[in-house]
Design an enzyme around this catalytic site. Sequence first.
Site, mmCIF file in Angstrom:
data_model
loop_
_atom_site.group_PDB
_atom_site.id
_atom_site.type_symbol
_atom_site.label_atom_id
_atom_site.label_comp_id
_atom_site.label_asym_id
_atom_site.label_seq_id
_atom_site.Cartn_x
_atom_site.Cartn_y
_atom_site.Cartn_z
ATOM 1 N N GLY A 86 40.708 36.833 38.001
ATOM 2 C CA GLY A 86 41.471 36.468 36.895
ATOM 3 C C GLY A 86 40.868 36.582 35.475
ATOM 4 N N LYS A 105 38.447 28.627 41.233
ATOM 5 C CA LYS A 105 38.231 29.706 40.273
ATOM 6 C C LYS A 105 36.918 29.798 39.586
ATOM 7 C CE LYS A 105 41.526 31.688 37.886
ATOM 8 N NZ LYS A 105 42.527 31.705 36.455
ATOM 9 N N ASP A 202 50.333 36.897 29.582
ATOM 10 C CA ASP A 202 49.539 37.731 30.532
ATOM 11 C C ASP A 202 50.400 37.976 31.835
ATOM 12 O OD1 ASP A 202 47.669 39.726 31.289
ATOM 13 O OD2 ASP A 202 46.265 38.508 32.176
#
Length: 363
Positions: A86, A105, A202
């Site tokens: 990411g 993440k 995004d």
Amino acid sequence: MRFGRWRKLIEVSEKREKHRNSLSGTSPPSPSLEGLILASPARVPPSPSRFSMSPKIDRIGSVHLNMNDAARATQNFSPSQKLGEGGFGTVYKARLQDGQIVAIKLAKKAHYEALRSEFESEVELLATINHRNLVKLLGFVDKGDDCLIITEYVANGTLREHLDGRRGDHLDFNQRLEVSIDVAHGLTYLHLYAEKQIIHRDVKSSNILLTERMRAKLTDFGFARLGNLNSDDKHASAKVKGTMGYLDPEYMKNHHLTPKVDVYSFGVLLLEILTGRRPLEPKRPATEMVTVRWAFTKYSEGSIKEMVDPLMNEVVDTSVLEKMFDLAFQCVAPTGADRPDMNLVVEHLWGIRSDYIRSRTKD
């Protein structure tokens, strides 16, 4: 940033969400709405109401980990547990001690300071949103050089993987349409119904995760920014953020950030869903490298069926395809003023769904 501050923010957000639901009469959707997406539209449960919130799978901020816990849960951040990359860092599948599966993440260690603003932005925004088509925040770690974001795990990979056939069977038109509607619902929520207007910046196929029941969830809020719901003023942004091919040309030129930036990206995404092509195809002939331009040329020539992903392996009524492509081109209009708002995009997609169902029942 520490847990105490965000826990208070989260609790206030949840109370406000409950209050909004009580006023509007909305409630979490019934699980029965989420049946498997099958080939026949008559048996496909539609994407739920535009106002539907996420099911209460886990309380936001309910997962508390330190780096040692995270390392154990991800087999020491093993490549075998890697789910993807990411804007903020690498995403891993993690199994907690209680058996719960989550996604973790991890910030890229060499760029902690540069990524800190993205980390803080993602945590702050994820803590305030609650919608079934947006990935839910479960917790985070922000201590020294250790930065983790813990979210719900979405088991069926990215939309791009499915379009590439890396997840088994290719998507049929019905599935592609439902994914489009799901993403449009999520963006409508961000732009109109979140506590504060949020612009994702995004939107792309690799940032759309699919559940085992083929429902879509938008993820990766590292580039997201707050908008201004009560003003028509454009917002200047020092740095343009996003992914080439999906970026709004008007935004790249004047750096003015509005929700129409997401609308443009969604239009590119619609073309990607319909054609199977990536936004940029450098290995193709010069006239086909930019998918938006290639598709518009084909559309102008009336060659609609030539544009459809050959891997879809389904005959779809031409009028349905034409309406879907037309919506995509409205979304990628050169100027934001000529693009529809996301709530109108949802309305158009609902109409296309109805047309598609009627066309199938005639067969």
